[in-house]
Design an enzyme around this catalytic site. Structure first.
Site, PDB file in Angstrom:
ATOM      1  N   GLY A  68      28.788  47.704  28.084  1.00 19.78           N
ATOM      2  CA  GLY A  68      27.976  47.961  29.561  1.00 19.78           C
ATOM      3  C   GLY A  68      28.232  46.020  29.938  1.00 19.78           C
ATOM      4  O   GLY A  68      29.456  46.317  29.634  1.00 19.78           O
ATOM      5  N   SER A  69      27.214  45.886  30.969  1.00 20.94           N
ATOM      6  CA  SER A  69      28.393  44.946  31.920  1.00 20.94           C
ATOM      7  C   SER A  69      27.654  43.759  31.081  1.00 20.94           C
ATOM      8  O   SER A  69      27.099  43.142  30.144  1.00 20.94           O
ATOM      9  CB  SER A  69      26.624  43.944  33.006  1.00 20.94           C
ATOM     10  OG  SER A  69      25.843  44.479  32.532  1.00 20.94           O
ATOM     11  N   VAL A 113      24.327  41.778  30.625  1.00 21.93           N
ATOM     12  CA  VAL A 113      23.220  42.639  29.535  1.00 21.93           C
ATOM     13  C   VAL A 113      24.240  42.342  28.629  1.00 21.93           C
ATOM     14  O   VAL A 113      22.878  41.487  27.582  1.00 21.93           O
ATOM     15  CB  VAL A 113      23.254  44.089  29.972  1.00 21.93           C
ATOM     16  CG1 VAL A 113      22.408  44.199  28.880  1.00 21.93           C
ATOM     17  CG2 VAL A 113      22.002  44.459  31.566  1.00 21.93           C
ATOM     18  N   GLY A 114      25.267  42.001  28.104  1.00 26.22           N
ATOM     19  CA  GLY A 114      26.165  41.878  26.826  1.00 26.22           C
ATOM     20  C   GLY A 114      25.454  40.180  25.970  1.00 26.22           C
ATOM     21  O   GLY A 114      25.068  40.178  25.095  1.00 26.22           O
ATOM     22  N   GLU A 145      31.056  46.260  23.762  1.00 21.80           N
ATOM     23  CA  GLU A 145      31.642  46.867  24.934  1.00 21.80           C
ATOM     24  C   GLU A 145      32.299  45.637  26.537  1.00 21.80           C
ATOM     25  O   GLU A 145      31.015  47.128  27.259  1.00 21.80           O
ATOM     26  CB  GLU A 145      32.311  47.643  24.413  1.00 21.80           C
ATOM     27  CG  GLU A 145      33.407  48.269  23.076  1.00 21.80           C
ATOM     28  CD  GLU A 145      33.970  47.496  23.248  1.00 21.80           C
ATOM     29  OE1 GLU A 145      35.203  47.553  23.992  1.00 21.80           O
ATOM     30  OE2 GLU A 145      34.662  48.675  22.137  1.00 21.80           O
ATOM     31  N   CYS A 198      35.607  51.114  33.163  1.00 18.99           N
ATOM     32  CA  CYS A 198      35.324  49.875  32.820  1.00 18.99           C
ATOM     33  C   CYS A 198      37.115  49.237  32.730  1.00 18.99           C
ATOM     34  O   CYS A 198      37.091  48.008  33.085  1.00 18.99           O
ATOM     35  CB  CYS A 198      34.586  49.245  31.083  1.00 18.99           C
ATOM     36  SG  CYS A 198      35.745  50.451  30.202  1.00 18.99           S
TER      37      CYS A 198
END
Ligand code: NAD
Length: 471
Positions: A191-192, A195-196, A213, A247
């Site tokens: 994800g982004s 949020v990571g 990732e 991505c």
């Protein structure tokens, strides 16, 4: 509260099964993964329709970018699991004479896989294959932004796996937040970057290991020696596949002012040839995907408006349809470095073209931003390629092509710092979900380290001096 309890009880069941899996022969894992691959192929059409409903992807593109990469991951794991799992014997240095050592690849236990929406099948099932190959159990949390795919994944997993081996939990932020409170042995998040950070903070509470990732701005550098037509063809595919919501899509292009105009013309032709099927791209173009939702559609329109307000020139644009989430490809030039579009990940069909005056300037622009997930170099000059690689950092580099590095089964995939932590795919995915357990076995009554035990006599001191100098 009820849900939290049910997640907890599901977690406990997965934990019991993970203990059983530890003793299972590896061939059982291989059989399971292989059979799951066959099951996926039987269900390819169901997958295609669900993804198409959610994100408007052409069915062939679903097969290419969602099902095929998972099948490749499965085939690769089935072919190589025996080698990956084999304990690795380790040479003993002179000071360890008398001992034998090895590395055992132990399953981590219960794992959480949180997926993103842009490749909703690939990004959930790809890591799941590595997770199962390493002998773990898993909870899968697909993205709530692709609800049809999330439901289908839930059904497919229920149809194929025992619930104490793999289970799907559907939902958004609330559900993720509750799941992240559980003491997982590994969390694999896609994800982004924002949020990571939340995921990593939550993982810290239980000291769960993580693979993150994430995303970023992947630069695409074209120098004077590049074959411009070839670069345009490859960038057209890499950038506009999935409507730029990839991505590792080229985020912006760096090119010499003298080649800019020619490159833009070639790129426009290539994009139209591929995605408009040689006609102008419009809402009826069957090969062109859609923006995921209106929120992202508006975000992209805002990015374009901000860039043009700050002086960017629109080199190419076309119709938009918010209700259909359709957006024609957009190419911008003269983009100010202060524009939002040059600060955040674009994640849509908008490509800024930036002119550079020298290689120093390229390095300065790339290094002024967070380390990207991918970096692309189009050049036939080995000297130029080497310089860019040595003076910049990225999760992966692809020379004279783009996005291809993602599907290479023997290459690790992942970012660096804000574009990601840890690697996935093939052997690297297997390792992410394994504890590399170091095992040392003493074989004889005598061992070299024994000579260093106290009392610390002058003989011990002399031995330490010799060791420091010679071993
Ligand atoms: P996102 O971070 O918004 O969401 C990803 C997942 O996290 C979803 O399942 C979502 O439900 C969950 N989530 C969202 N907010 C959360 C919170 N506050 N707490 C806990 N969980 C939360 O990302 P997205 O919009 O789904 O995906 C786009 C991003 O993912 C882009 O930045 C893209 O570059 C990146 N991405 C990276 C890769 C990769 O392999 N490196 C692949 C695809 C996408």
């Amino acid at each position: 509260m009820d849900d939290t309890m049910s997640y907890k009880s599901r977690f406990e069941r997965l934990k019991i099964r993970s203990q059983i899996l530890k003793k299972e022969h590896w061939t059982e894992r291989k059989k399971r993964i292989k059979a799951f691959g066959e099951f996926l192929l039987v269900n390819e059409n169901r997958i295609g329709l669900a993804v198409q409903k959610d994100i408007g992807k052409p069915l062939v593109e679903v097969s290419i970018s969602e099902v095929y990469p998972v099948i490749t991951e499965i085939k690769h794991a089935v072919e190589n699991l025996k080698t990956w799992i084999e304990p690795e014997l380790i040479d003993a240095p002179f000071t360890y004479l008398g001992t034998r050592s090895k590395i055992i690849y132990e399953p981590k236990g219960v794992c959480l896989i949180i997926g993103a929406w842009n490749f909703p099948v690939n990004l959930c099932l790809g890591p799941l294959i590595s997770c199962l190959a390493a002998g773990n159990t898993a909870i899968l949390k697909p993205s709530e932004l692709t609800p049809n795919t999330s439901r289908l994944l839930c059904d497919l997993i229920k149809e194929f796996f025992d619930e104490d081996l793999v289970t799907v939990v559907e939902g958004g932020v609330d559900v993720s937040t509750e799941l992240l409170k559980l003491p997982f042995d590994h969390i694999f998040f896609t994800g982004s970057s924002g949020v990571g950070k939340i995921v990593m903070r939550a993982a810290a509470e239980n000291l769960s290991s993580v693979t993150l990732e994430l995303g970023g701005k992947s630069p695409t550098i074209i120098d004077d020696t590049a074959n411009l037509a070839d670069a345009a063809r490859r960038i057209a595919f890499g950038k506009f596949l999935n409507n730029g919501q990839t991505c590792i899509a080229p985020d912006y292009v760096l090119i010499k002012e003298s080649s800019k105009e020619k490159f833009i013309e070639l790129l426009k032709n290539e994009v139209e040839k591929s995605f408009g099927d040689k006609s102008p791209i419009d809402v009826s173009s069957p090969n062109y995907s859609r923006i995921i939702n209106e929120k992202h559609f508006d975000r992209l329109q805002q990015l374009i408006l901000d860039a043009t307000t700050r002086g960017a020139k629109t080199e190419w644009t076309g119709s938009i349809n918010r209700g259909e989430r359709f957006m024609h490809p957009v190419i911008l030039s003269n983009v100010s470095m202060d524009s939002k579009i040059m600060e955040e990940e674009i994640f849509g069909p908008v490509l800024p073209i930036i002119s550079y005056s020298s290689t120093d300037k390229i390095v300065e622009i790339v290094n002024a931003k967070a380390k990207p997930l991918a970096l692309y170099v189009f050049s036939t000059s080995k000297k130029f390629q080497k310089r860019i690689m040595e003076e910049t950092s990225a999760g992966s580099v692809c020379i004279n092509d783009c996005v291809l590095q993602f599907t290479h089964p023997n290459l690790p995939f992942g970012g660096v710092n804000s574009s990601g932590i840890g690697k996935s795919h093939g052997k690297y995915g297997f390792l992410a979900f394994s504890n590399e357990k170091a095992v040392l076995k003493q074989r004889s009554g005598f061992s070299m380290p024994y000579l260093l035990h106290p009392p610390y006599t002058s003989r011990v001191k002399k031995l330490v001096d010799i060791m420091m100098r010679w071993f």
